[in-house]
Design a protein around this motif. Structure first.
Motif, PDB file in Angstrom:
ATOM      1  N   ARG A  76       0.817  -1.210   0.000  1.00  0.00           N
ATOM      2  CA  ARG A  76       0.000   0.000   0.000  1.00  0.00           C
ATOM      3  C   ARG A  76       0.853   1.265   0.000  1.00  0.00           C
ATOM      4  O   ARG A  76       2.001   1.269   0.466  1.00  0.00           O
ATOM      5  CB  ARG A  76      -0.939   0.015   1.200  1.00  0.00           C
TER       6      ARG A  76
ATOM      7  N   LYS B 284     -10.709   4.593   1.734  1.00  0.00           N
ATOM      8  CA  LYS B 284      -9.279   4.462   2.027  1.00  0.00           C
ATOM      9  C   LYS B 284      -8.950   3.011   2.362  1.00  0.00           C
ATOM     10  O   LYS B 284      -9.725   2.335   3.066  1.00  0.00           O
ATOM     11  CB  LYS B 284      -8.877   5.346   3.198  1.00  0.00           C
TER      12      LYS B 284
ATOM     13  N   LYS C 284      -6.745   2.180   4.395  1.00  0.00           N
ATOM     14  CA  LYS C 284      -6.581   2.182   5.858  1.00  0.00           C
ATOM     15  C   LYS C 284      -7.894   1.815   6.548  1.00  0.00           C
ATOM     16  O   LYS C 284      -7.917   1.016   7.497  1.00  0.00           O
ATOM     17  CB  LYS C 284      -6.109   3.553   6.326  1.00  0.00           C
TER      18      LYS C 284
ATOM     19  N   ARG D   3      -0.269  -4.690   7.790  1.00  0.00           N
ATOM     20  CA  ARG D   3      -0.864  -3.835   6.757  1.00  0.00           C
ATOM     21  C   ARG D   3       0.137  -3.389   5.693  1.00  0.00           C
ATOM     22  O   ARG D   3      -0.203  -3.315   4.509  1.00  0.00           O
ATOM     23  CB  ARG D   3      -1.527  -2.623   7.402  1.00  0.00           C
TER      24      ARG D   3
END
Length: 464
Positions: A390, A406, A408, A421
């Motif tokens: 990402r 997003k 996130k 992540r």
């Protein structure tokens, strides 16, 4: 005294007839009394008794004289003898450990070697009831973990046999009286008189005060130690079952995971012991000295923290992270997650930095789909595919969503741990549009058009 010790031996099943018994003898009153005791029962029990003595070379010629003295006693009493000298100072320097630890490691290595050489059944030590009192009181002062608050065991497994301590039922005074009655002249270690050593401080300044209130303190403490040991064996056995049931272990890198809701349904005594089993596993039983009850308190505070992603630091870079309903123990890697970006042709495959694989193939029919597959029409995308991790500001669209979201927030909704992540694979087309956040979100629903060219992407974990 013999009757008291014999009764203690029978009670705890410390001895069997026709056995080979090695006796650790330093030359002091306790070990010489123990050796003499075994000499007195040797014929009745049909024992082979062998004395072991170790010169630690810490007091120069004096410690060598102790070894020679024990050998002379054995010759006089007609007992087999094996002695050795060990280089404690050299080993201490090499291993960067304390004197007492170095001495103990070398001493026990010698004992284990002799146990195997003689196919011995028992290794006997002269620890007595006052030693037990000192040990329990010192641990009570130092430790906040009830599972560590234990005394000197009466017996335990060692080198194919058992370590036994038949004198735990006696006081130091009773042993010294036995030496007088049997004209046993012992050698004394002057370091035993120094209060610079913690044990000697307790022996001289603390234990006498306690004995003023209870002259049978050694029996009281021995009973406490035995009861505590029995309770601990049971609780530890249950904790090991819990560990096997709910703790998931991963390798390369080593990691331990558990589901918090399942963990919290168990008794707190088992939770605490399972926590320590996890630490013993991760630290390979070499627990850091600066690991304390404070870390245990932090662990339980973390369990009950309402925030979704929280972590605490343990010694030697161990991290304990709460990721929603999951608790993860892992060692922090100094190196940062390096950005990766690979081009995926069709057909073709890409191996990701963590060993996982993404492959692409043309297909004629649409098979049953899973979270690890993605299907699209060739005419709807710009080839080749790109696979990367990402980037800041990444957003994704999919059918039915008003606008974009997003990455996130997608990770948060899916309760993905923070540590995972940055390495999560993101698949885009050649225009940079995010098609697939692997395992979590797909831009397109499964297409259904006849006489069209389909492409299927497959994701495979490298450790499967």
């Amino acid at each position: 005294m013999n009757d008291v010790v014999t009764s203690f031996i029978h009670k705890h099943q410390l001895l069997s007839p026709d056995a080979t018994v090695l006796v650790a003898v330093s030359g002091g009153p306790d070990s010489l009394a123990l050796l003499h005791f075994f000499k007195t029962i040797q014929r009745d029990w049909k024992l082979r008794v062998i004395a072991l003595s170790v010169d630690h070379q810490l007091r120069g010629e004096e410690s060598k004289e102790d070894l020679d003295y024990v050998e002379e006693i054995c010759r006089k009493w007609d007992i087999e003898f094996v002695g050795t000298s060990i280089d404690v100072k050299g080993f201490k320097k090499k291993e960067q450990i304390g004197t007492q630890i170095a001495a103990r490691k070398l001493r026990y290595a010698f004992f284990a070697e002799q146990m195997k050489f003689f196919h011995a059944d028992y290794l006997a030590f002269g620890h007595h009831g006052d030693d037990q009192v000192e040990t329990m009181v010192m641990r009570m002062v130092r430790m906040a973990d009830s599972s560590s608050f234990s005394g000197i065991p009466v017996k335990r497994e060692f080198a194919g046999g058992l370590i036994i301590r038949p004198f735990l039922c006696l006081t130091k005074d009773e042993i010294e009286q036995y030496c007088k009655e049997n004209q046993i002249v012992a050698r004394l270690d002057p370091s035993n008189e120094s209060v610079d050593y913690t044990r000697n401080y307790f022996r001289k300044n603390v234990i006498p005060l306690l004995k003023e209130k209870n002259q049978n303190l050694h029996r009281t403490i021995q009973h406490l130690s035995e009861s505590k040991e029995a309770d601990e064996r049971f609780l530890q056995s249950e904790a090991e079952k819990l560990f096997e049931e709910i703790v998931q272990i991963e390798e390369n890198p080593v990691k331990a995971l558990l589901q918090i809701d399942m963990f919290l349904t168990r008794a707190s005594a088992l939770q605490r012991r399972t926590f320590h089993l996890i630490l013993n596993y991760l630290y390979s039983d070499d627990l850091p000295k600066d690991l304390s009850y404070v870390h245990e308190e932090q662990f339980f505070m973390l369990l009950n923290n309402e925030k979704g992603n929280v972590q605490i630091d343990f010694p030697r870079h161990l991290k304990v992270e709460k990721a929603y309903n999951k608790l993860i123990f892992y060692f922090h890697q100094d190196e940062k997650n390096e950005p990766f970006h690979e081009v995926l042709d069709v057909p073709g495959e890409v191996i990701l930095p963590n060993g996982d694989k993404v492959s692409a193939t043309y297909i004629n029919e649409i098979p049953i789909q899973t979270n690890n597959t993605y299907i699209c029409l060739e005419k709807d995308i710009s080839l080749p595919f790109h696979i990367r991790n990402r980037k800041a500001g990444d957003r994704m669209r999919w059918n039915g969503l008003n606008g974009s979201k997003k990455l996130k927030d997608i990770f948060i909704d899916a309760k993905i741990p923070l540590q995972d992540r940055n390495s999560w694979p993101v698949v885009t087309d050649n225009n940079g549009d995010i098609l697939w956040l692997v395992g979590l979100k797909k831009r397109d629903t499964i297409p259904k058009e006849e006489q069209s060219i389909y492409i299927q992407l497959n994701y495979e974990q490298g450790n499967v």
